[in-house]
Design a protein around this motif. Structure first.
Motif, short mmCIF file in Angstrom:
data_model
loop_
_atom_site.label_atom_id
_atom_site.label_comp_id
_atom_site.label_asym_id
_atom_site.label_seq_id
_atom_site.Cartn_x
_atom_site.Cartn_y
_atom_site.Cartn_z
N GLU A 213 15.52 -5.14 0.71
CA GLU A 213 14.45 -4.87 0.27
C GLU A 213 13.92 -5.71 -0.72
O GLU A 213 14.88 -6.25 -1.58
N VAL A 222 19.83 -2.74 1.05
CA VAL A 222 19.55 -1.55 1.46
C VAL A 222 20.71 -0.84 2.32
O VAL A 222 21.25 0.05 2.06
N ARG A 223 20.96 -1.26 3.45
CA ARG A 223 22.27 -1.19 4.30
C ARG A 223 22.65 -2.16 5.15
O ARG A 223 22.13 -3.24 5.17
#
Length: 223
Positions: A213, A222-223
């Motif tokens: 992000e 974020v992941r």
């Protein structure tokens, strides 16, 4: 193998009270076979990062490496050569040449690369993207979504190692958008490319290996 790497890359516009830090010090890398998404609001710096990664503008400070080789700080002629051979751009606007048919858009890539026209590869890509029947049509004959799918085929056609996609599904309906993202994911895995997709649609990130992000020029995972 790391195909794209940014080392403490920044981008600043203006000076004094007009100074804007579009990209704050960023370390970012993508490996062969990785499909990465970057999300975030408009004006957050996503497109700035993408254009720096693609050599369309240089970072104010820091380094960009493609396949381990310096990509900024080199002569524009060298950078242009690397851009053509190593990077495939998919932009919001299709950027097709209006007086060339769909097939000739791809033929032009072969001519610039001084290679034989690869009809079989053309047909495979156009079929995968659902535009095979449009092969002999001109951009003016196509819908916005069709033009974008042809532009994606054009970006993938010269087999770049890095694919940079800036809102590649913006003009597509949901069904076709998911299909296009699946094609990008498959190309990334099958041919061990590094793909970075900027998108506002978080639904499209399910096929991605990692999601980042961007907020006010700061990139976070974020992941």
């Amino acid at each position: 193998m790391t195909l794209l790497k940014l080392k403490q890359a920044t981008k600043t516009f203006g000076k004094g009270h007009t100074k804007v830090e579009a990209l704050k010090a960023t370390d970012f890398s993508v490996e062969a076979g990785e499909f990465v998404a970057i999300i975030g609001p408009s004006g957050s710096g996503k497109s700035t990062l993408l254009t720096i990664a693609g050599g369309l503008q240089s970072p104010t400070t820091g380094e960009v490496l493609i396949n381990g080789n310096p990509f900024n700080g080199i002569k524009e002629k060298q950078r242009s050569k690397i851009r053509f051979s190593e990077i495939g751009f998919i932009l919001q606007a299709s950027n097709l040449i209006p007086f060339l048919t769909v097939a000739d858009q791809l033929n032009l890539v072969d001519k610039v690369a001084k290679e034989a026209i690869k009809v079989q590869e053309q047909d495979r890509l156009l079929k995968d993207l659902g535009v095979m029947e449009l092969k002999n049509k001109y951009p003016s004959d196509l819908s916005g979504g069709e033009r974008q799918r042809v532009a994606i085929a054009k970006a993938l056609y010269h087999n770049p190692s890095v694919i940079l996609a800036d809102e590649p599904t913006a003009s597509l309906d949901s069904k076709r958008a998911f299909e296009v993202v699946e094609i990008l994911a498959k190309e990334t895995k099958d041919k061990q490319k590094a793909t970075i997709m900027v998108t506002h649609d978080t639904r499209l990130t399910e096929s991605c290996d990692h999601v980042y992000e961007m907020q006010d020029g700061v990139l976070s995972k974020v992941r």
